[in-house]
Structures are given as structure tokens and as C-alpha cells.
Design an enzyme around this catalytic site. Structure first.
Site, PDB file in Angstrom:
ATOM      1  N   GLY A  11      43.138  35.830  77.781  1.00 15.91           N
ATOM      2  CA  GLY A  11      42.900  33.397  77.606  1.00 15.91           C
ATOM      3  C   GLY A  11      44.277  32.946  77.893  1.00 15.91           C
ATOM      4  N   THR A  12      44.991  33.683  78.478  1.00 12.79           N
ATOM      5  CA  THR A  12      46.388  32.443  78.729  1.00 12.79           C
ATOM      6  C   THR A  12      45.793  31.584  80.236  1.00 12.79           C
ATOM      7  OG1 THR A  12      47.181  34.111  80.876  1.00 12.79           O
ATOM      8  CG2 THR A  12      48.232  34.563  78.667  1.00 12.79           C
ATOM      9  N   ASN A  13      45.380  31.848  80.910  1.00 15.70           N
ATOM     10  CA  ASN A  13      44.869  30.510  81.547  1.00 15.70           C
ATOM     11  C   ASN A  13      43.311  29.932  80.401  1.00 15.70           C
ATOM     12  OD1 ASN A  13      44.940  30.633  84.485  1.00 15.70           O
ATOM     13  ND2 ASN A  13      44.921  32.948  83.934  1.00 15.70           N
ATOM     14  N   MET A 105      34.820  39.206  83.157  1.00 19.15           N
ATOM     15  CA  MET A 105      34.683  40.571  83.996  1.00 19.15           C
ATOM     16  C   MET A 105      33.813  40.785  84.509  1.00 19.15           C
ATOM     17  SD  MET A 105      38.589  40.868  83.943  1.00 19.15           S
ATOM     18  CE  MET A 105      38.602  42.799  84.988  1.00 19.15           C
ATOM     19  N   ASN A 120      35.868  29.968  88.950  1.00 24.92           N
ATOM     20  CA  ASN A 120      37.148  30.257  88.681  1.00 24.92           C
ATOM     21  C   ASN A 120      38.207  30.999  89.691  1.00 24.92           C
ATOM     22  OD1 ASN A 120      36.949  33.899  88.086  1.00 24.92           O
ATOM     23  ND2 ASN A 120      37.154  34.444  90.346  1.00 24.92           N
ATOM     24  N   HIS A 122      40.746  33.572  90.702  1.00 27.78           N
ATOM     25  CA  HIS A 122      41.559  34.612  91.082  1.00 27.78           C
ATOM     26  C   HIS A 122      42.852  34.713  91.560  1.00 27.78           C
ATOM     27  CE1 HIS A 122      40.698  39.025  92.709  1.00 27.78           C
ATOM     28  NE2 HIS A 122      40.896  38.422  94.225  1.00 27.78           N
TER      29      HIS A 122
HETATM   30  C1  GRF Z   1      44.045  36.178  85.373  1.00 25.79           C
HETATM   31  O1  GRF Z   1      45.131  37.018  86.257  1.00 25.79           O
HETATM   32  C2  GRF Z   1      42.705  35.633  86.680  1.00 25.79           C
HETATM   33  O2  GRF Z   1      43.506  35.080  87.583  1.00 25.79           O
HETATM   34  C3  GRF Z   1      41.899  37.002  86.144  1.00 25.79           C
HETATM   35  O3  GRF Z   1      41.902  37.469  85.373  1.00 25.79           O
HETATM   36  C4  GRF Z   1      42.969  37.280  84.683  1.00 25.79           C
HETATM   37  C5  GRF Z   1      43.099  36.593  83.393  1.00 25.79           C
HETATM   38  O4  GRF Z   1      44.157  36.457  82.549  1.00 25.79           O
HETATM   39  N1  GRF Z   1      40.164  36.549  87.039  1.00 25.79           N
HETATM   40  P1  GRF Z   1      43.787  35.557  81.234  1.00 25.79           P
HETATM   41  O5  GRF Z   1      42.577  36.108  80.441  1.00 25.79           O
HETATM   42  O6  GRF Z   1      43.758  34.327  81.726  1.00 25.79           O
HETATM   43  O7  GRF Z   1      45.310  36.498  80.250  1.00 25.79           O
END
Ligand code: GRF
Length: 240
Positions: A11-13, A105, A120, A122
Site C-alpha cells: 500500500g505505498t501508493n 491483485m 488503476n 500499472h
Molecule cells: C505498484 O508497482 C503498482 O504499480 C502495482 O502494484 C504495486 C503496488 O505497490 N499495481 P504498493 O502496494 O502500492 O506498495
């Protein structure tokens, strides 16, 4: 704007979006719910730490094992859609206006896609290197630039109209982890900026194309991407 998020991992995003909301970068917006298909997802912890309602929804067992299905079968799979309907009910209950897939996922079916705009991210410059291993596949192919893409989700994998993209130079001899880290820095910029543009009505979808209106903040955002490139290549050159 009330944002919902689905996440399966670290969940860093998600964190980047939480921070951007808290700082007011995405104006008048907040993440109102985080749902995960994985009990142990650190994304759920991040939500709790920011006092965001979080929910683990256990997916039906079979979802975890059914591999090799084609995308149409996946989208029409009644049990998968039933699971998404449960998610949708939670999102609707809270009047979520936009849904972010943040390292989620599982495929999202039309059960949700037809109801709530879904975005989304990617880790590749789409349409190249779709799928689970965007960065690895790009490296294997021998490209010199990788990147990331935000796009509206549709009923095909990594396919819907592209919103923003950023690129990352591949530097000679760099290890995979460091490359991923540099690429993620772009992800943490493009996801909040995507939501800011969406919130402010600066995105117009015309078929496959998304037309972006550039305001001052968007210009600054583009400058920050440039700055990352400049720093990456300077650091590399000076450390040889
Ligand atoms: C990221 O690289 C995103 O692009 C992909 O999965 C990864 C998720 O990383 N869909 P996080 O869970 O946000 O750290």
C-alpha cells in the site's frame, strides 16, 4: 471527493494518496474506505494509522486457484461478481465517487466498473508489458526506459483509457530493487496527480483518449517528473 481503495499488499501508493489528501494536494478529498482481499495486507494497517475505515473481505477460495481462465470468463464469473457485489455494497453505502486500485491483485468485474469510475496504476508504460510482472518483463526485453501508467479500469487487464504516464531511465548495472524504487517515486507522483485532475474536472474521456487540461499544478507536476530524471542521470554519472 470521497475516494475508495482496493489493495492487496504494502500500500505505498495508497499512502501517497492518503498524504496527498491530507496535504490538500487533492482538494477537498479523502480516502473513506480501504478494502483488501488479503488479511495481512499492510495497506490495511496504513488505513488504520490514518483513521480510515478498513475492511478485509475474504475472497471465495476458488478465486485463489483458478488460473489460466481467459479475461471474458473472469469478468463473467458469477462467483467473482458476487464477491465484487459485496465490495460494491460497501462502496455505495459510503457514497464513494472514485475507486483506486492500489496494488490490488484481483480483477475487478463490471459489477463495480459499471457503477463507480475506477482507476488503476500499472508499473509499465502501457500498452507495453501488461500483467503481473511489468518491470521484470520490460527488463528481460532489454528496454532502456521503464515507467508507470494510470488508467481508467475496464473489463480487460491493464487496458482502459490512459490518464498519465511517467518514465524512468534504466541505468547500467543497477540492481532490480533500486530500479523498482526509482520507478515507484514516479508512481507516487502520478497517482495523486491523476486523482487531482479527476476531482477538478480536468480529465475528459473521449473513447480511448483522455484529454488533460494543464493547470499550474499540472505544470509543476511535469517539472517534478523532469527533476527526477535529471537527478537520476546525474547521480548515476557522478557515482561511476
Ligand atoms: C505498484 O508497482 C503498482 O504499480 C502495482 O502494484 C504495486 C503496488 O505497490 N499495481 P504498493 O502496494 O502500492 O506498495
Amino acid at each position: 471527493m470521497k475516494i475508495g481503495a482496493l489493495a492487496s499488499g504494502g500500500g505505498t501508493n495508497l499512502q501517497a494518496i492518503i498524504d496527498a489528501c491530507e496535504k490538500g494536494y487533492i482538494e477537498d478529498s479523502y480516502i473513506d474506505i480501504v478494502i483488501s482481499d488479503k488479511k495481512e495486507a499492510y495497506a490495511l494497517e496504513r488505513a488504520k494509522n490514518s483513521n480510515i475505515f478498513s475492511l478485509f473481505l475474504d475472497p471465495p477460495q476458488f478465486l485463489k486457484f483458478k488460473k489460466g481462465m481467459n479475461i471474458e470468463d473472469i469478468m463473467n464469473d458469477p462467483i467473482r461478481r458476487e464477491y465484487d457485489y459485496k465490495i460494491l455494497k460497501e462502496l455505495k453505502r459510503r457514497n464513494i465517487e472514485v475507486l483506486c486500485l492500489a496494488g490490488y491483485m484481483l480483477f475487478v468485474t463490471p459489477e463495480i466498473l459499471n457503477e463507480i469510475p475506477t482507476i488503476n496504476i500499472h508499473p509499465a508504460v502501457l500498452p507495453s508489458f501488461k500483467g503481473l510482472h511489468g518491470v521484470k518483463d520490460a527488463l528481460k526485453y532489454g528496454v532502456k526506459v521503464i515507467g508507470c501508467t494510470t488508467h481508467f479500469a475496464d473489463d480487460k487487464a491493464d487496458h482502459g483509457p490512459i490518464i498519465l504516464q511517467a518514465t524512468t531511465p534504466i541505468l547500467p548495472g543497477e540492481n532490480f530493487k533500486d530500479l523498482i524504487k526509482r520507478n515507484l517515486k514516479r508512481e507516487y507522483l502520478i497517482y495523486p496527480e491523476t486523482l487531482r485532475l479527476f476531482k477538478n474536472g480536468l480529465l475528459k474521456v473521449n473513447g480511448r483518449k483522455v484529454i488533460t487540461t494543464w493547470d499550474e499544478k499540472h505544470f509543476d507536476f511535469q517539472q517534478r517528473l523532469l527533476e527526477l530524471w535529471r537527478r537520476d542521470i546525474n547521480d548515476y554519472y557522478n557515482s561511476r
